[in-house]
Design a protein around this motif. Structure first.
Motif, PDB file in Angstrom:
ATOM      1  N   GLY A  55       0.823  -1.216   0.000  1.00  0.00           N
ATOM      2  CA  GLY A  55       0.000   0.000   0.000  1.00  0.00           C
ATOM      3  C   GLY A  55       0.849   1.255   0.000  1.00  0.00           C
ATOM      4  N   ASN A  56       1.958   1.233   0.749  1.00  0.00           N
ATOM      5  CA  ASN A  56       2.860   2.391   0.770  1.00  0.00           C
ATOM      6  C   ASN A  56       3.529   2.599  -0.589  1.00  0.00           C
ATOM      7  OD1 ASN A  56       2.296   2.854   3.440  1.00  0.00           O
ATOM      8  ND2 ASN A  56       4.032   1.646   4.197  1.00  0.00           N
ATOM      9  N   TYR A  57       3.770   1.494  -1.275  1.00  0.00           N
ATOM     10  CA  TYR A  57       4.442   1.588  -2.584  1.00  0.00           C
ATOM     11  C   TYR A  57       3.515   2.142  -3.661  1.00  0.00           C
ATOM     12  CZ  TYR A  57       6.465   0.143  -7.005  1.00  0.00           C
ATOM     13  OH  TYR A  57       6.943   0.142  -8.292  1.00  0.00           O
ATOM     14  N   CYS A  58       2.261   1.761  -3.629  1.00  0.00           N
ATOM     15  CA  CYS A  58       1.347   2.058  -4.740  1.00  0.00           C
ATOM     16  C   CYS A  58       0.979   3.545  -4.788  1.00  0.00           C
ATOM     17  CB  CYS A  58       0.072   1.214  -4.633  1.00  0.00           C
ATOM     18  SG  CYS A  58      -1.076   1.570  -5.979  1.00  0.00           S
ATOM     19  N   THR A  59       1.475   4.243  -5.791  1.00  0.00           N
ATOM     20  CA  THR A  59       1.186   5.678  -5.914  1.00  0.00           C
ATOM     21  C   THR A  59      -0.232   5.934  -6.420  1.00  0.00           C
ATOM     22  OG1 THR A  59       2.210   5.619  -8.097  1.00  0.00           O
ATOM     23  CG2 THR A  59       3.592   6.383  -6.277  1.00  0.00           C
ATOM     24  N   GLU A  60      -0.902   4.883  -6.906  1.00  0.00           N
ATOM     25  CA  GLU A  60      -2.287   5.043  -7.371  1.00  0.00           C
ATOM     26  C   GLU A  60      -3.286   4.887  -6.221  1.00  0.00           C
ATOM     27  OE1 GLU A  60      -2.714   5.969 -10.473  1.00  0.00           O
ATOM     28  OE2 GLU A  60      -0.592   5.698 -10.939  1.00  0.00           O
ATOM     29  N   GLU A  61      -2.762   4.607  -5.030  1.00  0.00           N
ATOM     30  CA  GLU A  61      -3.608   4.377  -3.843  1.00  0.00           C
ATOM     31  C   GLU A  61      -4.676   3.317  -4.130  1.00  0.00           C
ATOM     32  OE1 GLU A  61      -5.013   8.225  -2.584  1.00  0.00           O
ATOM     33  OE2 GLU A  61      -3.002   8.825  -1.928  1.00  0.00           O
ATOM     34  N   ALA A  62      -4.238   2.261  -4.809  1.00  0.00           N
ATOM     35  CA  ALA A  62      -5.165   1.200  -5.203  1.00  0.00           C
ATOM     36  C   ALA A  62      -5.232   0.065  -4.181  1.00  0.00           C
ATOM     37  CB  ALA A  62      -4.750   0.644  -6.568  1.00  0.00           C
ATOM     38  N   ILE A  63      -4.351   0.120  -3.164  1.00  0.00           N
ATOM     39  CA  ILE A  63      -4.324  -0.965  -2.177  1.00  0.00           C
ATOM     40  C   ILE A  63      -4.677  -0.417  -0.811  1.00  0.00           C
ATOM     41  CG2 ILE A  63      -2.864  -2.691  -1.047  1.00  0.00           C
ATOM     42  CD1 ILE A  63      -1.176  -2.843  -3.539  1.00  0.00           C
ATOM     43  N   SER A  64      -5.597  -1.086  -0.134  1.00  0.00           N
ATOM     44  CA  SER A  64      -5.952  -0.667   1.225  1.00  0.00           C
ATOM     45  C   SER A  64      -6.087  -1.896   2.109  1.00  0.00           C
ATOM     46  CB  SER A  64      -7.254   0.140   1.211  1.00  0.00           C
ATOM     47  OG  SER A  64      -8.281  -0.645   0.662  1.00  0.00           O
ATOM     48  N   ARG A  79      -2.179  -1.556 -13.144  1.00  0.00           N
ATOM     49  CA  ARG A  79      -1.579  -2.852 -13.477  1.00  0.00           C
ATOM     50  C   ARG A  79      -0.094  -2.741 -13.869  1.00  0.00           C
ATOM     51  NH1 ARG A  79      -6.948  -3.188 -15.283  1.00  0.00           N
ATOM     52  NH2 ARG A  79      -6.453  -2.501 -17.386  1.00  0.00           N
ATOM     53  N   CYS A  80       0.633  -2.010 -13.024  1.00  0.00           N
ATOM     54  CA  CYS A  80       2.084  -1.909 -13.263  1.00  0.00           C
ATOM     55  C   CYS A  80       2.817  -3.130 -12.713  1.00  0.00           C
ATOM     56  CB  CYS A  80       2.636  -0.639 -12.617  1.00  0.00           C
ATOM     57  SG  CYS A  80       2.605  -0.642 -10.803  1.00  0.00           S
ATOM     58  N   GLY A  81       2.201  -3.810 -11.750  1.00  0.00           N
ATOM     59  CA  GLY A  81       2.823  -5.001 -11.171  1.00  0.00           C
ATOM     60  C   GLY A  81       3.906  -4.708 -10.149  1.00  0.00           C
ATOM     61  N   GLY A  82       4.168  -3.432  -9.880  1.00  0.00           N
ATOM     62  CA  GLY A  82       5.270  -3.061  -8.989  1.00  0.00           C
ATOM     63  C   GLY A  82       5.100  -3.532  -7.557  1.00  0.00           C
ATOM     64  N   CYS A  83       3.864  -3.568  -7.077  1.00  0.00           N
ATOM     65  CA  CYS A  83       3.618  -3.949  -5.685  1.00  0.00           C
ATOM     66  C   CYS A  83       4.056  -5.387  -5.409  1.00  0.00           C
ATOM     67  CB  CYS A  83       2.145  -3.767  -5.344  1.00  0.00           C
ATOM     68  SG  CYS A  83       1.043  -4.591  -6.511  1.00  0.00           S
ATOM     69  N   VAL A  84       3.999  -6.221  -6.430  1.00  0.00           N
ATOM     70  CA  VAL A  84       4.343  -7.642  -6.249  1.00  0.00           C
ATOM     71  C   VAL A  84       5.773  -7.789  -5.755  1.00  0.00           C
ATOM     72  CG1 VAL A  84       4.598  -9.845  -7.453  1.00  0.00           C
ATOM     73  CG2 VAL A  84       2.648  -8.369  -7.960  1.00  0.00           C
ATOM     74  N   LYS A  85       6.666  -6.955  -6.307  1.00  0.00           N
ATOM     75  CA  LYS A  85       8.086  -7.047  -5.926  1.00  0.00           C
ATOM     76  C   LYS A  85       8.327  -6.508  -4.518  1.00  0.00           C
ATOM     77  CE  LYS A  85       9.230  -5.886 -10.615  1.00  0.00           C
ATOM     78  NZ  LYS A  85       9.502  -4.660 -11.314  1.00  0.00           N
ATOM     79  N   GLU A  86       7.397  -5.709  -4.006  1.00  0.00           N
ATOM     80  CA  GLU A  86       7.585  -5.098  -2.695  1.00  0.00           C
ATOM     81  C   GLU A  86       7.200  -6.014  -1.543  1.00  0.00           C
ATOM     82  OE1 GLU A  86       8.837  -1.808  -2.133  1.00  0.00           O
ATOM     83  OE2 GLU A  86       9.389  -2.250  -4.212  1.00  0.00           O
ATOM     84  N   CYS A  87       6.426  -7.032  -1.845  1.00  0.00           N
ATOM     85  CA  CYS A  87       5.876  -7.866  -0.768  1.00  0.00           C
ATOM     86  C   CYS A  87       6.950  -8.778  -0.152  1.00  0.00           C
ATOM     87  CB  CYS A  87       4.727  -8.719  -1.311  1.00  0.00           C
ATOM     88  SG  CYS A  87       4.041  -9.802  -0.043  1.00  0.00           S
ATOM     89  N   PRO A  88       7.207  -8.628   1.154  1.00  0.00           N
ATOM     90  CA  PRO A  88       8.231  -9.451   1.793  1.00  0.00           C
ATOM     91  C   PRO A  88       7.749 -10.876   2.087  1.00  0.00           C
ATOM     92  CG  PRO A  88       7.210  -8.027   3.415  1.00  0.00           C
ATOM     93  CD  PRO A  88       6.585  -7.681   2.098  1.00  0.00           C
ATOM     94  N   ALA A  89       6.442 -11.090   1.969  1.00  0.00           N
ATOM     95  CA  ALA A  89       5.892 -12.400   2.332  1.00  0.00           C
ATOM     96  C   ALA A  89       5.489 -13.233   1.115  1.00  0.00           C
ATOM     97  CB  ALA A  89       4.670 -12.191   3.239  1.00  0.00           C
TER      98      ALA A  89
END
Ligand code: SF4
Ligand code: SF4
Length: 163
Positions: A55-64, A79-89
């Motif tokens: 959520g912190n990564y997504c500049t589109e505020e698409a994750i809550s 649909r940039c897919g960037g958040c996927v790389k940020e997830c530590p889990a």
């Protein structure tokens, strides 16, 4: 080029831009035909530890994180897919890769931003739309000069490519 009279110039060419992500640094929105690769994310709720990094990564505020549950708003997500790389889990993954198709862009004297034909289709869908585009171009009338493709779209309507 050998058969053309007068000589072909850059505005006579039909431009196709293929871009690998929705950041669109190669300006597909100013091309006759733009293909934009999309990566739709999804979450495995069992793996999510609700750290909030995505959520912190997504500049589109698409994750809550509503009521302790991670929600992706697909209306906001580009649909940039960037958040996927940020997830530590390893809880986020790409559940669909597809292509957005935009047409009729032009960066000339009267700039036009390309219009969306579809947000998400596969390779077959892209080629079907391209075939329709070429068909429309061949149908377009000549009145002293060749129509720009954005004028072709204005004449026939974007709907002609969505059927
Ligand atoms: S794919 Fe991009 S826009 Fe969509 S939720 Fe992830 S970071 Fe945000
Ligand atoms: S980054 Fe991963 S673990 Fe953290 S909230 Fe997002 S999906 Fe859950």
């Amino acid at each position: 080029m050998d058969k053309s009279s007068p000589p072909l110039m850059s505005h006579h060419s039909f431009t196709i831009t293929i871009i690998g992500c929705p950041n669109c640094c190669m300006t597909p929105y100013f091309s006759d035909f733009g293909i934009i690769c999309n990566y739709r994310p999804a979450v495995n709720h069992e793996k999510c530890v609700q750290c909030g990094a995505c959520g912190n990564y997504c500049t589109e505020e698409a994750i809550s994180l509503e009521s302790g549950d991670l929600v992706i708003d697909y209306e906001k997500c580009v649909r940039c897919g960037g958040c996927v790389k940020e997830c530590p889990a390893d809880a986020l993954y790409i559940d669909r890769k597809c292509y957005k198709v935009v047409v009729g862009g032009c960066g000339s004297r009267h700039p036009q931003i390309a219009r969306t034909v579809t947000e998400c289709t596969d390779v077959t869908g892209v080629l079907q739309i391209l075939n329709k585009v070429l068909h429309l171009c061949k149908q377009a009338p000549f009145k002293g000069r060749e129509l720009s493709f954005h004028e072709v779209i204005e004449k026939y309507g974007i709907e002609a490519l969505q059927q």
